[in-house]
Design an enzyme around this catalytic site. Sequence first.
Site, mmCIF file in Angstrom:
data_model
loop_
_atom_site.group_PDB
_atom_site.id
_atom_site.type_symbol
_atom_site.label_atom_id
_atom_site.label_comp_id
_atom_site.label_asym_id
_atom_site.label_seq_id
_atom_site.Cartn_x
_atom_site.Cartn_y
_atom_site.Cartn_z
ATOM 1 N N GLU A 1 98.433 -51.236 86.177
ATOM 2 C CA GLU A 1 99.025 -51.598 87.452
ATOM 3 C C GLU A 1 97.914 -52.071 88.390
ATOM 4 O O GLU A 1 96.865 -51.424 88.440
ATOM 5 C CB GLU A 1 99.742 -50.404 88.102
ATOM 6 C CG GLU A 1 100.542 -50.840 89.322
ATOM 7 C CD GLU A 1 101.300 -49.686 90.003
ATOM 8 O OE1 GLU A 1 101.155 -48.527 89.603
ATOM 9 O OE2 GLU A 1 102.041 -49.984 90.939
ATOM 10 N N GLU B 1 101.400 -43.651 86.564
ATOM 11 C CA GLU B 1 102.632 -43.159 85.935
ATOM 12 C C GLU B 1 103.005 -43.829 84.611
ATOM 13 O O GLU B 1 104.194 -43.870 84.262
ATOM 14 C CB GLU B 1 103.787 -43.345 86.922
ATOM 15 C CG GLU B 1 104.213 -44.820 87.189
ATOM 16 C CD GLU B 1 103.599 -45.458 88.424
ATOM 17 O OE1 GLU B 1 102.531 -44.985 88.876
ATOM 18 O OE2 GLU B 1 104.176 -46.431 88.943
ATOM 19 N N ASN B 2 102.044 -44.348 83.841
ATOM 20 C CA ASN B 2 102.355 -44.997 82.561
ATOM 21 C C ASN B 2 103.399 -44.198 81.774
ATOM 22 O O ASN B 2 103.297 -42.979 81.674
ATOM 23 C CB ASN B 2 101.095 -45.103 81.713
ATOM 24 C CG ASN B 2 99.913 -45.577 82.509
ATOM 25 O OD1 ASN B 2 99.940 -46.659 83.066
ATOM 26 N ND2 ASN B 2 98.891 -44.744 82.608
ATOM 27 N N GLU C 1 107.328 -46.839 95.300
ATOM 28 C CA GLU C 1 106.341 -45.941 95.917
ATOM 29 C C GLU C 1 106.919 -45.178 97.114
ATOM 30 O O GLU C 1 106.705 -43.973 97.242
ATOM 31 C CB GLU C 1 105.075 -46.703 96.304
ATOM 32 C CG GLU C 1 104.303 -47.280 95.107
ATOM 33 C CD GLU C 1 103.915 -46.239 94.059
ATOM 34 O OE1 GLU C 1 103.997 -45.022 94.327
ATOM 35 O OE2 GLU C 1 103.544 -46.656 92.937
ATOM 36 N N HIS D 1 104.523 -36.478 91.799
ATOM 37 C CA HIS D 1 104.703 -37.903 92.118
ATOM 38 C C HIS D 1 104.729 -38.750 90.849
ATOM 39 O O HIS D 1 105.667 -39.536 90.639
ATOM 40 C CB HIS D 1 103.569 -38.348 93.046
ATOM 41 C CG HIS D 1 103.614 -39.782 93.444
ATOM 42 N ND1 HIS D 1 104.126 -40.203 94.652
ATOM 43 C CD2 HIS D 1 103.222 -40.916 92.803
ATOM 44 C CE1 HIS D 1 104.046 -41.518 94.727
ATOM 45 N NE2 HIS D 1 103.497 -41.979 93.623
ATOM 46 N N GLU D 2 103.740 -38.568 90.006
ATOM 47 C CA GLU D 2 103.679 -39.404 88.789
ATOM 48 C C GLU D 2 104.851 -39.073 87.872
ATOM 49 O O GLU D 2 105.444 -39.961 87.266
ATOM 50 C CB GLU D 2 102.347 -39.223 88.056
ATOM 51 C CG GLU D 2 101.099 -39.468 88.901
ATOM 52 C CD GLU D 2 101.103 -40.760 89.710
ATOM 53 O OE1 GLU D 2 101.751 -41.734 89.271
ATOM 54 O OE2 GLU D 2 100.495 -40.790 90.794
ATOM 55 N N ALA E 1 96.272 -41.450 90.474
ATOM 56 C CA ALA E 1 96.834 -41.287 89.141
ATOM 57 C C ALA E 1 97.802 -42.428 88.864
ATOM 58 O O ALA E 1 98.145 -43.192 89.772
ATOM 59 C CB ALA E 1 97.555 -39.956 89.019
HETATM 60 ZN ZN ZN Z 1 103.310 -43.870 93.032
#
Ligand code: ZN
Length: 850
Positions: free
Chosen positions: A122, A258-259, A314, A291-292, A256
């Site tokens: 990303e 989020e893959n 987001e 969050h992730e 971090a």
């Molecule tokens: Zn995020």
Amino acid sequence: MKNPAPQTIYLSDYTPPAYLVDSVHLTFKLGATDTRVISRIAFRPNPDATSKEFFLHGQDLRFVSAMIDGAPITPDLSAEGLRYDAPDAPFVFEAEVEISPSTNTSLEGLYMSNGMYCTQCEAEGFRKITYYPDRPDVMAVFTVRIEGDLPVLLSNGNPVAQDEGWAEWHDPWPKPAYLFALIAGDLVALSDTFTTRSGRKVDLNIWVRPGGDEAKRAFGMDALKKSMAWDEEIYGREYDLDLFNIVAVDDFNMGAMENKGLNIFNASAVLASPETATDADFERIEAIIAHEYFHNWTGNRITCRDWFQLCLKEGLTVFRDQQFTGDMRSHAVTRIDDAMVLRAHQFREDNGPLAHPVRPDSFVEINNFYTATVYEKGAEVIGMLKLLVGDADYAKALDLYFDRHDGDAATIEDWLRVFEDVTGRDLSQFARWYSQAGTPRLTVHESYADGTYQLHLRQETPPTPGQETKEPLVLPIAVGLLNENGAEVVPTTVLEMTQAEQTFSFGGLSSKPTASILRNFSAPVIVKHDKTNAERAFLLAHDTDPFNRWDAGRTLAQDLLMRMVCDNATPDTGFLDGLAAVLRDDTLDPAFRALVLRLPSEEDTAQALFDAGHTPDPAVINDVHETLKLHIAQHLQDTLPRIYADMSVDGPYTPDAEPAGKRALGNAVLALQSKLDGGKAAAQQFASADNMTQQLGALRALLQIAKGAHELAAFEAQWGHDRLVMDKWFALQVSLAPADQAAATAEKLTAHPDFDIKNPNRFRAVFGGLRGNTAGFHHRSGAGYDLLADWLIKLDPLNPQTTARMTTAFDTWKHYDTERQTKIREALERIAGTSGLSGDTHEMVTRLLG
Ligand code: ZN
């Protein structure tokens, strides 16, 4: 061919992709300087396309060969990618390229971190791995084969097969390329399982490199399981693979990523133990893990059509992680923390040359738009929407969103439509929150006659770059009215303001009430309300809304600090007594009391002065803050030792909210006490601390009174082997250095053997510490500006993304006197004039210079 000429991209120019991808097969033959990437991609023409051009992004790739349906082709190659006159029918594209992970210091694409191969795709990093339509609206099913002489080989989804030297992975969920991930290295996992509510058993792993970090994984695992359970309970969202991997990486530009099924974390955002991490670190880690994880639904299952829609994933995911933190800890404290972050970063951004809407309408480099506005203001917009439609309709709208858009690359229009469909409301005015930049000012006037209280409200948003005129927004304003005894005569009511000016009436009152306005910070606005200090002190003592109670104290302190700067005022006993009353009130949560005791930062005061039409002088602000702290310490002298003793925590350390709150108040009291006892209590706490919160709290208290040289050395001797702890050691010295020594301290630390320009955490420790030292960074010598500019110029060729982000240190430059402005302009122009400057940094300094 390294730096393609920067081009502005517009939201209004969006066109659908010419070709869609059904499936992708990737083979990686790993090599530090010569990784081969072999791709096999099944394309088909997009029936909705407006163009037939076959273009694949590709950057810094060594082209080896390409084929279409098995026949070699010779495509047009450029610095941006590959073009070919492809068939207007389904076909298989194959390519082989070579890349060099070990020399990739940008930390985008495939790179190496302490011997580990890792990826960051990303927003547009996948194009540094192979030729591909690297845009989020192209979603495909990935199969990945990794060949390499390393014990652990990971990618997204589920493992298919593996043996010595290779592994194959398959991710059944179609995804955009920015969610691709690969990890290869010598790694060890902490493993656990989670059973979803429909009975799917999920294997969980947190991977680290062996040799020290193993004991720091347990808290993250616990946070992950809590997050999984919470998303089922609150949003009805279950995890959808058999495996969920988290990997800690030392070199990472952000927090971090989020893959899908393989979250990659900055080590600082996942690893914690009581001895090495503070309570604040634990809380941050819990929030980032959540969050992730939450991105799996809000981001991955439903992704963004294009990068202008970044806030779709987001803003919503930040909103969700804030809800989670509130549920896990204290709602009041979480809301105050979130508002402080918003005001410190997002309001600042909105008030300067970098202001942009939550959904920007143009950008040069999308990396520059991972901002407080997109994230934090994006979350506030969702909070307002929830307040306006109510909890029940919010839940229905979210269910509809997941239902209707699962598997989609969606837009803000899609998001708002589910709310319109559920509620029947017209949200076209509300939608301005996404397109209009700037922080609204809400001016409040009150009147009272014959039992009727009236609130006269006016909203006004100042111009921002590129947006001269502003339209009225929909503002949910939560209001409560209190009588003279502090009893609530009108409980919290949400007023819906839609006009530039509006009056709201409350009848049937027996006396003039005191209004508590914008309860729980119900909208991200700046309230301008000429309340008397007596009314503020009343709210600090009596408001039933904890946010406004805290905010009343905050406003009192800010007002006092400004009067001290402008009128040489001395701290009044009214203010000091109000603080003392809160501090001594044992019925109040210690975490809350610590927040009330915490003064606005020097940066807050600088911004407030500028807002009120003054030119802030950081040296004066620094003096005044020190003076006020000393007054507070003296005024509370008799109480401090008692509170400090009350805040001691029995039993072994846990990072839970309750003992953390006690330690927060204990440390706040210790800092005050140090002003009186020359650091005696702090030195004792440092010597006896068995956790980082208290060790660091003591060290901070000592450095604040220009002591602690011995402790600083002891700290280095104790923690020299631990990267994350040493980041604190680097940061603290710079951020707390006396103003005239801040730049010199930072410069000295860049010569320390453990300083590493290529490690973003370390770079940020030193230079984030410098910018965080407001009086030091803005010291009139200009040494802070020069040093930061020197180092940004050095970092840019290595890591454009982190360089560009750090230029935001200069974003308040127009607030200062001409001497400082001249020096900052010179620094910015020096950066701008550097030959070969990255597109990322070029865009930022251009915007900053305005
Ligand atoms: Zn995020």
